[in-house]
Design a protein around this motif. Structure first.
Motif, PDB file in Angstrom:
ATOM      1  N   ARG A 170      40.483  34.729  39.089  1.00 23.45           N
ATOM      2  CA  ARG A 170      41.020  35.686  38.131  1.00 23.45           C
ATOM      3  C   ARG A 170      40.014  36.811  37.901  1.00 23.45           C
ATOM      4  NH1 ARG A 170      42.509  32.328  32.923  1.00 23.45           N
ATOM      5  NH2 ARG A 170      40.223  32.326  32.876  1.00 23.45           N
ATOM      6  N   LEU A 171      40.528  37.987  37.633  1.00 21.60           N
ATOM      7  CA  LEU A 171      39.702  39.122  37.275  1.00 21.60           C
ATOM      8  C   LEU A 171      39.742  39.273  35.759  1.00 21.60           C
ATOM      9  CD1 LEU A 171      38.105  41.731  37.837  1.00 21.60           C
ATOM     10  CD2 LEU A 171      40.312  42.902  38.105  1.00 21.60           C
ATOM     11  N   ASN A 172      38.568  39.195  35.118  1.00 24.50           N
ATOM     12  CA  ASN A 172      38.467  39.319  33.668  1.00 24.50           C
ATOM     13  C   ASN A 172      37.850  40.670  33.339  1.00 24.50           C
ATOM     14  OD1 ASN A 172      38.960  36.350  32.428  1.00 24.50           O
ATOM     15  ND2 ASN A 172      37.970  36.219  34.421  1.00 24.50           N
ATOM     16  N   THR A 173      38.604  41.472  32.605  1.00 21.09           N
ATOM     17  CA  THR A 173      38.131  42.795  32.210  1.00 21.09           C
ATOM     18  C   THR A 173      37.845  42.772  30.711  1.00 21.09           C
ATOM     19  OG1 THR A 173      39.534  43.760  33.921  1.00 21.09           O
ATOM     20  CG2 THR A 173      38.670  45.249  32.244  1.00 21.09           C
ATOM     21  N   VAL A 174      36.608  43.086  30.337  1.00 18.60           N
ATOM     22  CA  VAL A 174      36.158  42.933  28.951  1.00 18.60           C
ATOM     23  C   VAL A 174      35.971  44.311  28.316  1.00 18.60           C
ATOM     24  CG1 VAL A 174      34.387  41.959  27.448  1.00 18.60           C
ATOM     25  CG2 VAL A 174      35.003  40.786  29.579  1.00 18.60           C
ATOM     26  N   LYS A 175      36.415  44.432  27.081  1.00 18.99           N
ATOM     27  CA  LYS A 175      36.234  45.678  26.328  1.00 18.99           C
ATOM     28  C   LYS A 175      36.050  45.329  24.851  1.00 18.99           C
ATOM     29  CE  LYS A 175      36.239  50.148  25.617  1.00 18.99           C
ATOM     30  NZ  LYS A 175      35.160  51.009  26.160  1.00 18.99           N
ATOM     31  N   SER A 176      35.025  45.888  24.250  1.00 23.31           N
ATOM     32  CA  SER A 176      34.748  45.599  22.841  1.00 23.31           C
ATOM     33  C   SER A 176      35.525  46.546  21.923  1.00 23.31           C
ATOM     34  CB  SER A 176      33.245  45.748  22.556  1.00 23.31           C
ATOM     35  OG  SER A 176      32.507  44.772  23.274  1.00 23.31           O
ATOM     36  N   VAL A 177      36.038  45.973  20.817  1.00 19.32           N
ATOM     37  CA  VAL A 177      36.641  46.789  19.758  1.00 19.32           C
ATOM     38  C   VAL A 177      35.559  46.936  18.690  1.00 19.32           C
ATOM     39  CG1 VAL A 177      38.564  47.028  18.168  1.00 19.32           C
ATOM     40  CG2 VAL A 177      38.871  45.768  20.318  1.00 19.32           C
ATOM     41  N   VAL A 178      34.894  48.068  18.698  1.00 17.71           N
ATOM     42  CA  VAL A 178      33.635  48.214  17.975  1.00 17.71           C
ATOM     43  C   VAL A 178      33.817  48.073  16.482  1.00 17.71           C
ATOM     44  CG1 VAL A 178      31.691  49.762  17.544  1.00 17.71           C
ATOM     45  CG2 VAL A 178      32.738  49.655  19.823  1.00 17.71           C
ATOM     46  N   ASN A 179      34.833  48.713  15.942  1.00 19.23           N
ATOM     47  CA  ASN A 179      34.946  48.800  14.485  1.00 19.23           C
ATOM     48  C   ASN A 179      35.402  47.516  13.811  1.00 19.23           C
ATOM     49  OD1 ASN A 179      37.484  48.816  15.477  1.00 19.23           O
ATOM     50  ND2 ASN A 179      38.123  50.736  14.487  1.00 19.23           N
ATOM     51  N   ILE A 180      35.733  46.509  14.620  1.00 14.06           N
ATOM     52  CA  ILE A 180      36.189  45.273  14.016  1.00 14.06           C
ATOM     53  C   ILE A 180      35.410  44.061  14.510  1.00 14.06           C
ATOM     54  CG2 ILE A 180      37.960  44.742  15.735  1.00 14.06           C
ATOM     55  CD1 ILE A 180      39.801  43.942  13.434  1.00 14.06           C
ATOM     56  N   GLY A 181      34.577  44.275  15.552  1.00 11.54           N
ATOM     57  CA  GLY A 181      33.754  43.192  16.077  1.00 11.54           C
ATOM     58  C   GLY A 181      34.524  42.207  16.949  1.00 11.54           C
ATOM     59  N   TRP A 182      35.561  42.677  17.621  1.00 11.38           N
ATOM     60  CA  TRP A 182      36.321  41.837  18.527  1.00 11.38           C
ATOM     61  C   TRP A 182      36.078  42.285  19.965  1.00 11.38           C
ATOM     62  CZ3 TRP A 182      41.744  41.827  15.686  1.00 11.38           C
ATOM     63  CH2 TRP A 182      41.620  41.115  14.501  1.00 11.38           C
ATOM     64  N   LYS A 183      36.474  41.425  20.868  1.00 14.85           N
ATOM     65  CA  LYS A 183      36.477  41.773  22.295  1.00 14.85           C
ATOM     66  C   LYS A 183      37.853  41.488  22.871  1.00 14.85           C
ATOM     67  CE  LYS A 183      31.807  41.596  24.175  1.00 14.85           C
ATOM     68  NZ  LYS A 183      30.911  40.901  25.136  1.00 14.85           N
ATOM     69  N   ILE A 184      38.325  42.434  23.645  1.00 13.75           N
ATOM     70  CA  ILE A 184      39.597  42.232  24.363  1.00 13.75           C
ATOM     71  C   ILE A 184      39.273  41.849  25.796  1.00 13.75           C
ATOM     72  CG2 ILE A 184      41.735  43.309  25.127  1.00 13.75           C
ATOM     73  CD1 ILE A 184      41.533  45.164  22.746  1.00 13.75           C
TER      74      ILE A 184
END
Length: 610
Positions: free
Chosen positions: A272-286
């Motif tokens: 699987r290909l996992n693409t990570v992106k942080s949601v800065v203003n809430i402290g989450w990661k997608i």
């Protein structure tokens, strides 16, 4: 000392045999297969390059597409969180600006905010002891609700004046409410009734909106995205959240927490290909998850497409090669057919002067060669005709001395016997005989003249042989005007006298005939002599034809050379279809038939001879 010989294997003989077999094929097949192989090689090389290029482009496109999708979701989520943070500040300003949260104006403002945003579930205000100061809508708090133990309460108390977001959870403060919410909380110091007071403002927002933003993501047929909390590593959102809670499904959260870019992992044997992106203003990661086998499916589709393209190009290459090779080899095949015609003896063919320059030049030289061959053939035919004429004249010259020798012997013998009248008759006949023999140098005379010549000859011989035989000449009027090779009857008459009548006891008889039978002129010499056996008849004309041996043309008694001489002259002059034919019976006589073509004038005779 031991010497070891090692056998050397070389591919050179194999290549030489292959080249030899290839050269044995036609030019058309060589051009067709060479061109097809060349085109196929080029197409395969281009297809491989395109396949690698398309595969890399497809992979990059999938990676980029996944990254863009996750970035877009992150952006939407950040935007939504920003919006909720602004809304929170608006609620904070309207509700806590004057430190009065129970008046009618605040209630109206909260009603307005609640009506304008359907994703706000509740708004509540607590003091630092966890006692509710105000909530909207006004719903009673459950007695069992332990506010001070809530995570959002701890966050607000731990860091003041900082807006924090809780993990999604079921609303558990009020009765009869079971919605999934995310709680925004913040600890704020306000002045209430002239005294500073630390309060916690709580705003619950429906998680449904965040769920919609996350569930709209499309990463292939089976791809999905989930959200994790960067702080504790908890899964905030997952499309199969229930399976996560039940422990039936796991995600590599640890690696996602430590990664800031894409990575590849394996789950249940599938990469699987996992693409990570942080949601800065809430402290989450997608984390966007794409399955590589879907990428491979795209690569296989490209591969099948290229295979079809190669197959189509190969078919077209073979068709074009076939047409092109046929066009290029057409002049060669036409030249081959023309050469075969020349080989069969047809020298009147010519190659057309058309086509490419080299073909025109080759055809022109071939036609010049044919013209030269035709000229040489005409020259050879002319030389052969001259040679045949000279041979005929040589045969003719061999007869005259022989006949003159025999006749003069008879005249001498009669002079010795004082037979004056007979000598006069013989000399007269001899004179006319020679006049007819000369015939102004012509080789052909009329049948009438030939019979006259035979009559004078038999007159001389009759006197020479003392009336040993009599003779008769019978001829059709149609036959008298025909032309024949001269002096063909005289040797046959001489043979009839010498070999058929001379030794007879009874009176001999010779009959000369001439008649036209269809396209044949038939002259016959018939005697009632001793005849011949069948073996003698067959042996007369069986002697080998050796015209260059002068000894065989001497009219030797019993040898049959004179007869063969006549036969050879006729066949040489008129062709192999004509000649002599014998019919004989012992003690009954012999008939010799001369068969030649019917020729009515000298011009026709000359054309027939030519």
């Amino acid at each position: 000392m031991k010497i070891t010989y090692t056998k050397r294997y070389s591919v050179l003989p194999f290549v030489q045999r292959w080249v030899k077999r290839f050269r044995a094929h036609s030019i058309q097949s060589i051009i067709m297969w060479s061109f097809s192989a060349f085109i196929l090689l080029i197409v395969i090389v281009v297809a491989v390059l395109l396949f690698n290029k398309f595969s890399r482009s497809a992979e990059q496109s999938v990676f980029l597409n996944a990254q863009q999708i996750v970035d877009q979701v992150s952006y939407n989520l950040e935007d939504y969180v920003d919006g909720m943070a602004q809304l929170y500040r608006a609620i904070e300003e309207n509700m806590l600006a004057d430190g009065q949260w129970d008046d009618e104006q605040v209630t109206k403002q909260l009603d307005t905010i609640m009506r304008s945003r359907d994703d706000i579930v509740s708004i509540a205000l607590f003091n630092d002891q966890g006692d509710m100061l105000r909530n909207h809508p006004a719903i009673p708090v459950k007695p069992s609700a332990k506010v001070t133990e809530q995570s959002w309460f701890h966050s607000a108390m731990r860091v003041s004046d900082h807006l924090s977001f809780s993990l999604p959870h079921v609303q558990n403060l009020y009765d009869q409410t079971f919605e999934w919410v995310v709680t925004m909380s913040k600890g704020i110091t306000v002045v209430h009734d002239g005294e500073p007071m630390y309060v916690i403002l709580l705003v619950d927002i429906n998680f449904k909106k965040i769920d919609e933003l996350s569930s709209r993501i499309s990463l292939g047929k089976r791809g999905y995205a989930y959200i994790i909390d960067e702080g504790a590593g908890n899964i905030v959102y997952h499309p199969q959240q229930q399976l996560i809670y039940m422990g039936l499904r796991n995600e590599s959260v640890e690696r996602a927490l430590t990664s800031s870019e894409s990575y590849i992992d394996e789950s249940d044997g599938v990469k699987r290909l996992n693409t990570v992106k942080s949601v800065v203003n809430i402290g989450w990661k997608i984390v966007g998850v794409s399955y590589l086998d879907e990428i491979m499916t795209t690569r296989e589709e490209v591969n099948r497409y290229l295979v079809r393209v190669v197959a189509i190009v190969l078919v077209l290459a073979i068709a074009v090669s076939l047409i092109l090779s046929a066009m290029l080899t057409r002049p060669i095949r036409r030249m081959g057919r023309t050469m075969k015609a020349v080989e069969r003896g047809d020298f009147d063919v010519e190659l057309p002067l058309q086509g490419p320059l080299e073909v025109v030049q080759l055809s022109s030289r071939f036609n010049l060669m044919l013209n030269k061959i035709r000229q040489l053939m005409k020259q050879i035919v002319k030389e052969q005709e001259s040679k045949r004429k000279y041979e005929l004249e040589a045969l003719q010259a061999q007869i005259n001395p022989h006949f003159l020798y025999n006749t003069l012997n008879s005249v001498v013998r009669m002079v010795g016997m004082s037979k004056k009248e007979e000598v006069i008759t013989m000399i007269t006949s001899l004179s006319k005989l020679f006049r007819l023999s000369l015939s102004k140098g012509k080789t052909s005379i009329s049948v009438r003249e030939e019979l006259e010549h035979a009559r004078h000859y038999m007159t001389i011989q009759q006197m020479r042989y003392k009336q040993k035989f009599d003779f008769a000449i019978e001829a059709d009027e149609a036959a008298l005007s025909c032309y024949t090779l001269k002096l063909v009857l005289q040797p046959l008459i001489e043979n009839a006298i010498v070999h058929g009548i001379e030794y007879m006891v009874d009176q001999g008889h010779i009959r000369i005939g001439a008649a036209v039978k269809g396209e044949l002129l038939e002259m016959t010499v018939t005697d009632n002599g001793v005849g011949m056996t069948p073996e003698m008849v067959e042996g007369i004309l069986d002697a080998k034809e050796t015209p260059h041996n002068p000894a065989q043309f001497i009219n030797t008694a019993g040898s049959g050379v004179a007869v063969r001489n006549v036969h050879d002259r006729i066949r040489l002059y008129y062709g192999k279809r004509y000649g002599l034919e014998f019919e004989s019976e012992q003690e009954a006589g012999t008939t010799v038939r001369i068969r030649i073509p019917v020729i009515h004038d000298m011009d026709e005779e000359e054309r027939e001879h030519d």
